[in-house]
Design an enzyme around this catalytic site. Structure first.
Site, short mmCIF file in Angstrom:
data_model
loop_
_atom_site.label_atom_id
_atom_site.label_comp_id
_atom_site.label_asym_id
_atom_site.label_seq_id
_atom_site.Cartn_x
_atom_site.Cartn_y
_atom_site.Cartn_z
CD GLN A 1 49.50 39.96 33.53
OE1 GLN A 1 49.39 40.05 34.75
NE2 GLN A 1 50.15 38.97 32.94
CG HIS B 1 52.09 43.40 34.33
ND1 HIS B 1 52.26 43.14 33.00
CD2 HIS B 1 52.42 42.26 34.99
CE1 HIS B 1 52.69 41.88 32.85
NE2 HIS B 1 52.79 41.33 34.05
#
Ligand code: QAP
Ligand code: CO
Length: 171
Positions: free
Chosen positions: A50, A141
């Site tokens: 991220q 993720h």
């Protein structure tokens, strides 16, 4: 240092992250930056991808019973593997990389996870409830997946409609 959080539909969010091999100063400054970034943006979890770093590490910091995030409760997770899971829980998830959208996702209610801390010590942890949800969300993720990919067809359409509306409002 606060880093930029990349957001949907940035293609880098689809990258499969790689295992960390050295528990060195570079890793420690990445973890420190991730902590600063996550708390600055009011997150409870953050994966390295991220902040555009495709490495297998993530942070989780759940609020306590007084709704406070204490640094001593920070969980730093390196190269995690879920070795056992059971049950099911539905939780309304959000994500710093999918701002302002929240929806129900079903995940395992209990997991056993193995990982390393920042010094390379091996940890085995059993988690349930919100902590189990957070681990599974953040570990997705690392494989290049976002929670919106787990929505039903109709809810995914709803997300896309809202996202397009927001884009129009921005321009
Ligand atoms: C993942 O999510 C998660 O849209 C962490 O405007 C989600 O920190 C773990 C956030 C659910 C467990 C349960 C999202 C902040 C933060 C936003 C987050 C926003 C501001 C999301
Ligand atoms: Co997320």
């Amino acid at each position: 240092m606060i880093r930029e959080v990349i957001t949907y539909p940035d293609k880098r969010l689809k990258l499969a992250s790689k295992d960390i091999e050295k528990f060195d100063e570079e890793l420690h400054s990445l973890l420190d930056d991730m902590y600063e970034t996550m708390t600055a943006k009011n997150g409870i979890g953050l994966a390295a991808i991220q902040v555009a770093v495709p490495l297998n590490t993530l942070l989780i910091l759940l609020p306590d019973e007084n709704d406070e995030q204490k640094k001593e409760d920070l969980i730093e997770v390196i190269n995690p593997k879920i070795v056992e899971k059971k049950g099911s829980i539905v939780y309304q998830e959000g994500c710093l990389s999918v701002p302002d959208y929240y929806d129900d996702v079903e995940r395992a209610e209990w997991i056993r996870v193995e990982y390393f801390d920042r010094f390379g010590n091996k940890i085995v942890k059993e988690c349930d409830g919100l902590l189990a949800v957070a681990f599974q969300h953040e570990m997705d993720h690392l494989k290049g997946h976002l929670f919106i990919e787990k929505l039903s067809y109709l809810k995914r359409k709803k997300f896309e409609k809202e996202w397009k509306k927001k884009q129009r409002a921005k321009k």
